[in-house]
Write a protein that holds these residues in place. Structure first.
Motif, short mmCIF file in Angstrom:
data_model
loop_
_atom_site.label_atom_id
_atom_site.label_comp_id
_atom_site.label_asym_id
_atom_site.label_seq_id
_atom_site.Cartn_x
_atom_site.Cartn_y
_atom_site.Cartn_z
N LYS A 57 32.78 -12.25 16.31
CA LYS A 57 31.99 -12.73 15.25
C LYS A 57 31.02 -13.84 15.29
N GLY A 58 30.35 -14.54 14.54
CA GLY A 58 29.56 -15.42 14.88
C GLY A 58 27.88 -14.97 14.62
N ARG A 59 27.14 -15.78 14.92
CA ARG A 59 25.65 -15.26 14.51
C ARG A 59 24.80 -15.34 15.99
N HIS A 60 24.37 -14.08 16.16
CA HIS A 60 23.84 -13.95 17.61
C HIS A 60 22.43 -13.26 17.41
N ASP A 61 21.64 -13.54 18.55
CA ASP A 61 20.37 -12.97 18.49
C ASP A 61 20.50 -11.39 19.10
N PRO A 62 19.97 -10.51 18.39
CA PRO A 62 20.30 -9.01 18.76
C PRO A 62 19.01 -8.82 20.02
N CYS A 63 18.26 -9.69 20.18
CA CYS A 63 17.29 -9.53 21.19
C CYS A 63 16.91 -10.85 21.74
N ILE A 64 17.37 -11.34 22.96
CA ILE A 64 17.48 -12.60 23.32
C ILE A 64 15.97 -12.81 24.01
N VAL A 65 15.25 -11.93 24.30
CA VAL A 65 13.92 -11.66 24.77
C VAL A 65 12.85 -12.66 23.96
#
Lengths: 361, 361, 361, 361
Positions: free
Chosen positions: A328-336
């Motif tokens: 769960k939680g909020r995450h970057d789908p593309c950290i680039v």
């Protein structure tokens, strides 16, 4: 160790959900004016919530400078900046206590620290720890700019979608200026729409995608760097692998250059007025570890963000059984995207170190 | 700086055509038996003239150990080994004094050291300086082997010709043993004939060719490495870029892995008896900078040897004019072959450093 | 660790009765002419057998320079010098294998290295290891002299017999010149006869005697050194305690100065033309860790040589019993004499490090 | 540099009248419980205003721990503590901007940092910067105590008034406990009244007085420390000279021991059960740089506080003329009292570093 540098030492501290994070910079030259607006601009480029391709977690991320500046000018004493953690939701990470997230540092950190490390939000391994690195880089780049040295990076690929590459022989000043102040850095801005679409597609699937970053350093004089282990490549890589998700680095033509023969790859020297330059720059501005005066160019491989919401196989370290996990939680789908200013910042800190090595700072 | 390491310090000295070259290793554990035959075997793998794909320059390259060993056992005091320079033909390099060889360190070394560096044979920038690094690695790998840690590399490509890759999840012990003792290391030995043919073709054209090396470290326990700048990737890259011609490094899937989505790339955890392992090993045995217990895998990009006998454009630094240069002397048309044991050696030294960091040495 | 320095790194290796001893200096500026005669003069000051107050063990102690010099000029690459061990009589030390010599490192070295350290002649702990330090200092002092910085020390006491002290405000150049080239350095040369008599008296009794050394560094510009742990006192003490038998160091008035009140001890500032100087120099040329431009002055306490031929109580580590020991072999009854050039040398190396820290080298 | 340590790195930041001061500790072992009350007790021993022999400037000096602790247990990540500056009266220091205070770092800091350093209250050179060092030491000593290692110091002299010395062979645990928790540490508590009277006398005269501190470390196992530059003496002195006003250090008998002959000074070994001990401890628990298992004992020379209110000669750097100065502000007439816990703290940090060097941490 979260400390780096021999001449200009930085010491980064903090955990994602602790009291605060920050950095101490020891060895800065005295008498350098630091523009606070410019600092915030750089901090903002990395900050979450600024770009819709990134995590919605929004933080002030306003650094408080505790020391080393007087009248906005460096005193020569260590400069410490602290960033408070304000917007934390630890319950999102509750299940990772016993079940390590695949491809994260949860398991290895657990073994390394015998279970005592703070795993809330990744703890000290969190991407949030790149904020103090961006701060340090934002200080460094102002000092560098005063000496004609500038750093700019861009998203050179997201998955299979690629941006144009820098012309390694001549990089326009206005391109450098534009890239070093934007949040979705591309040479070929037409690529923004398809890249954002690809990222959004992965987000909607609860998935993520990797990519690459290309970075250029212009204005670096020839003769900077030391042989063997003190070379520009050694120094840059030793700091750049401190950015989470970086899994590769190449200078100049890098891996592609290994396909070439010597007569194709060698960079011929020519006089340009009184200045020695190379006709091509396959070596990325570095020969024998030492800067040649040409732009320094490197590329970074950024793995796909490991935090995905799809269910994954993992283990339960408490129960000693196999299990599954849905993060769960909020995450970057593309950290680039957000890693671009971080790469520039790490490079800026490395350049200060290298300049000091040869008494140019 | 030609010194490396925080816990296990190595200090490499020497110039290609000076009195001698060598290394001091400070911080070795006491009481480690060192097999001198095994040292010579490793030195021989790198030595010129041992393999026809390499330069015909032949040297004894027999190291003399001046200190740190008593009854072939480490005393804990610094271990110094010296290798004499015997077979030098300085006249071969006469013309580089004023005309820097393209893609070499001649020009940048000249600027860095204001013209005082010894440029005969490349001086301190010569590939010959990898001999003491191989010596240090040969000491290190014996200490590592006693703890179940082994290192093997192979020529993963020459130009466009590729060898098979390691199975990153399970690397057979006999393969490791074979590769770590050979001079033309390949997983798929059928590739030797075409690769040698490609190298020979470039030699006959007075040209050279690049390639890649893949290296695996097996038996490394989980939990080794420190966060941010003390990670396995940082430490390995900081020493590996000390090898001339290395222009890139990637761990695990590296640059190719950036094409993948998170659900493809993430390495699921599973129990194997009481041991936590990953089903795949796209991260190359490193998570958050710390070893996961899986094989550590990296690849190096090696640029084509810059010394080619074809005529090239360069400058005359004395006359301040453009000119051309045809390099005489004996050179490897593909440095990849001899760089394989050098890469293993640098990795071995790095592993000692990392083990000491976590009190395992 | 037998390595020292952050900017100018020295790495000392060797054991008293091994193949050889030596030093690698990494970080020297390029283009510095090194007078080999001057090197040998300094080596000779420390060498045994040169002065009758010292051990009769006589060695060539001629260093062979393997790298870093071309045409007697530094190349900028690491400079390595090796000194062969030729005149060793290991049987003299046979009994120390199980019975540690009181006040020596035999016992602590045994524990530290689990019995694997080379104890013949003291091994790596031998006073002989100061020869490479003198070599390094002899290189350093030539570089310093070119910048107007000179270093001289003298025997300030042997037992209760004292020499005069330096005038800390003004040290004559001819005194510095004389002291830095002699083997029995005294300001007040009348003290040589009684001091030699006292030393000889102890020799005849199979005993030894301690003493102190005072050292001055002239010509050091103001503003060298860094706060807290990078100060002149920190840097000097961190290298000077590497000299065997040194048990104390004080700067300026040191311990005696603690008897004074502030108004007596404070050094008033006055202009001398355009230069700021202090009227007195109770602080030994260092304020807040940074040089003030006044002579830098320190004193070292040298304990009596622990090797005495009188019978002493010790233990037998093999039998685990108490026993007695009479040390055979040739030893200095007063190590202070030969420690004088060693102290100067260590100080010279430290000054290079400090100058490099502030970009003055 | 305000950073110290190779294995356990501390980085101290802050200026006396800036936003705050603090320390980052990188390399602490994970899983160590830290008692916050015990931290505050140690901070309180150094804090101004706690003892009437010290400056009346009173500050909360309560450190805020931003990272590295979870549930009061070390996580292994860097521990950062910040102390706010609250009670500052910068106008007291107005005149030192152009007129450096004699025997302070004002002048040398001005030269070192080209006039950009923050000189309010001494800036980064202020004795206030010892607060973060005491914090670091307070953390370290809890970790040490868990391993049976304890550190205690006392005022061994104020001017000519002396306390008793430690019995170097046997130091009672209750004495160590008492000294390490008090604010006016004396072995012979009868000396408190005359010492306070002497200090008060100097205060009333607007003057100050120097003194010495003796410190003992008990419970240190034998075999800790490394040869040459990694010895216990080198490591301790390199951190202890970071304490303002320290001008000398001696181990064991130190300078007095130089009056002795070898047969008097040598410490005979004897078995005490299975343990090797020395009958005397003239070497202060250190042989060849390595701990012998006996108490480690050192003494520090502390110069008289340079800040005195009597008028003094100085220069006006702006006017380039000679002038006089009467320092206003609140100052300790004898800094020795508050330096006692600082010395203990620095020693505690050094012991962690040394234990880590030999894998005991």
């Amino acid at each position: 160790m979260s400390s780096w540098g021999n001449y200009l030492k930085i010491s980064i501290f903090g955990e994602s959900h602790g009291g605060g994070i920050g950095v101490v910079m020891d060895g800065l030259p005295a008498g350098e004016f630091i523009d606070r607006e410019a600092l915030l601009l750089q901090m903002g480029r990395r900050a979450p919530g600024k770009d819709k391709a990134a995590t919605p977690r929004s933080e002030a991320d306003t650094p408080e400078i505790l020391s080393g500046l007087l009248n906005d000018t460096t005193t020569g004493a260590p400069l410490c900046a602290v960033i408070r953690n304000t917007n934390t939701r630890s319950q999102d990470y509750g299940n990772v206590l016993s079940c390590p997230r695949p491809s994260h540092a949860d398991y290895t950190g657990f073994v390394r620290y015998h279970g005592f490390n703070d795993i809330r939000g990744g703890g000290h391994f969190s991407g949030r720890l790149t904020a103090p690195l961006v701060f340090a880089g934002a200080v460094a780049r102002q000092i560098l700019a005063r000496r004609g040295i500038r750093i700019a990076a861009h998203i050179s690929s997201v998955g299979a979608l690629t941006d144009s590459r820098f012309d390694p022989v001549q990089i326009p000043a206005d391109l450098v200026e534009r890239l070093s102040t934007t949040t979705f850095g591309l040479i070929d801005t037409d690529k923004e729409i398809p890249m954002r679409a690809l990222i959004e597609e992965h987000r909607q699937q609860g998935d993520s995608i990797g990519g690459t970053i290309e970075c250029a350093i212009t204005g670096m004089p020839a003769g900077v760097g030391s042989p063997m282990f003190g070379g520009v490549e050694n120094v840059l890589s030793s700091i750049l692998f401190g950015i989470p998700a970086v899994k590769g680095i190449e200078f100049g033509t890098g891996f592609e250059g290994t396909l070439l023969s010597g007569h194709e790859h060698n960079d011929a020297f020519r006089y340009d007025g009184d200045t020695v330059r190379t006709v091509t720059n396959h070596n990325g501005g570095i020969l024998g570890g030492i800067s040649s005066g040409m732009p320094i160019i490197f590329r970074l491989a950024i793995k796909p963000t490991p935090s995905i919401s799809q269910e994954q196989d993992t283990v339960d370290l408490t129960q000693k059984t196999n299990t599954t996990l849905a993060i769960k939680g909020r995450h970057d789908p593309c950290i680039v995207v957000r890693a671009v200013p971080v790469a520039e910042s790490a490079a800026a800190v490395a350049m200060l170190e290298l300049l000091k090595d040869v008494n140019m700072l």
